[in-house]
Design a protein around this motif. Structure first.
Motif, short mmCIF file in Angstrom:
data_model
loop_
_atom_site.label_atom_id
_atom_site.label_comp_id
_atom_site.label_asym_id
_atom_site.label_seq_id
_atom_site.Cartn_x
_atom_site.Cartn_y
_atom_site.Cartn_z
N ILE A 1 0.78 -1.24 0.10
CA ILE A 1 -0.18 -0.10 0.05
C ILE A 1 0.73 1.05 -0.12
CG2 ILE A 1 -1.73 1.38 1.49
CD1 ILE A 1 -2.85 -1.22 2.11
N GLY A 2 0.70 2.10 -1.13
CA GLY A 2 1.69 3.15 -1.45
C GLY A 2 1.84 4.22 -0.11
N HIS A 3 2.74 5.30 -0.16
CA HIS A 3 2.83 6.13 0.99
C HIS A 3 2.31 7.08 -0.02
CE1 HIS A 3 5.55 2.98 1.99
NE2 HIS A 3 5.18 3.43 3.34
N ASP A 4 2.03 8.42 0.74
CA ASP A 4 1.49 9.74 -0.17
C ASP A 4 2.35 10.73 0.48
OD1 ASP A 4 0.01 9.80 2.27
OD2 ASP A 4 -1.62 9.49 1.18
N VAL A 5 3.13 10.55 1.42
CA VAL A 5 3.80 11.83 2.12
C VAL A 5 5.38 11.25 2.39
CG1 VAL A 5 3.24 11.17 4.31
CG2 VAL A 5 3.81 13.69 3.88
N THR A 6 6.13 12.26 2.37
CA THR A 6 7.56 11.90 2.44
C THR A 6 8.01 12.94 3.67
OG1 THR A 6 8.35 11.67 0.32
CG2 THR A 6 9.88 12.37 1.55
N LEU A 7 8.46 12.51 4.66
CA LEU A 7 9.39 13.40 5.87
C LEU A 7 10.51 13.36 5.64
CD1 LEU A 7 7.34 11.75 8.93
CD2 LEU A 7 6.82 13.52 7.67
N ARG A 8 11.13 14.50 5.35
CA ARG A 8 12.60 14.78 5.22
C ARG A 8 12.95 15.27 6.35
NH1 ARG A 8 13.01 17.01 0.10
NH2 ARG A 8 12.99 14.74 -0.44
N ILE A 9 14.12 14.44 7.06
CA ILE A 9 14.39 14.61 8.14
C ILE A 9 15.91 15.50 8.11
CG2 ILE A 9 15.19 13.59 10.38
CD1 ILE A 9 12.29 12.62 9.21
#
Length: 160
Positions: free
Chosen positions: A52-60
């Motif tokens: 199930i695909g992700h729809d947000v990226t958290l850039r750390i």
């Protein structure tokens, strides 16, 4: 569902709209191939192999503003756990906003992953906080404050 009326026989499709012309294919539950599936914990969604695909990226970004890496997540899970993230990811009409990359500042990849584990209800014994250093606990507390995740704030304050 079939009905008879003055104009003849017609069917109601899945949307509840009468199909007077036979254009809608009737789907019957008994025709579907159903495969029983156990109820899965939310944290399994963090595994890319789950399907199930992700729809947000958290850039750390660490304390020096350098990118430590990216973590993938799901807008709806993040929004349910944090009103700050909800405001960043959804507009006032409740629609997801475009370009969903959220910068997470002053964190390590490890502590940001712990925050996700918490939001996705990963079992406590699997989170890996047992060997956390004082600095990591501080960074996690900072994330909880930054995104106003009250339950995580309480959890971190109880960690010795």
């Amino acid at each position: 569902m079939s009905f008879e009326c003055l104009f003849g026989c017609f069917e109601i499709n899945l949307l509840g709209i009468p199909d007077l012309y036979g254009f809608t294919e009737l789907i019957v539950m008994s025709d579907l191939q159903v495969h029983p599936r156990p109820r899965l914990p939310l944290y399994k969604l963090l595994n890319a192999d789950f399907g199930i695909g992700h729809d947000v990226t958290l850039r750390i970004l660490n304390g020096d503003g350098e990118v430590e890496g990216d973590l993938k997540a799901h807008c709806i899970i993040l929004a349910l756990g944090s009103s700050i993230l909800e405001g960043l990811l959804f507009n006032k009409a409740g629609e997801m906003t475009a370009g969903k990359v959220v910068e997470v500042r002053g964190a390590s990849l490890k502590t940001a992953r712990w925050m996700l584990d918490f939001l996705y209800f990963k079992p406590e014994e699997q989170c890996g906080w047992d060997d956390a250093t004082a600095e990591e606990i501080f960074l996690l507390a900072s994330l909880a404050d930054q995104f106003q995740i009250i339950e995580l704030q309480e959890k971190v304050s109880s960690v010795n």
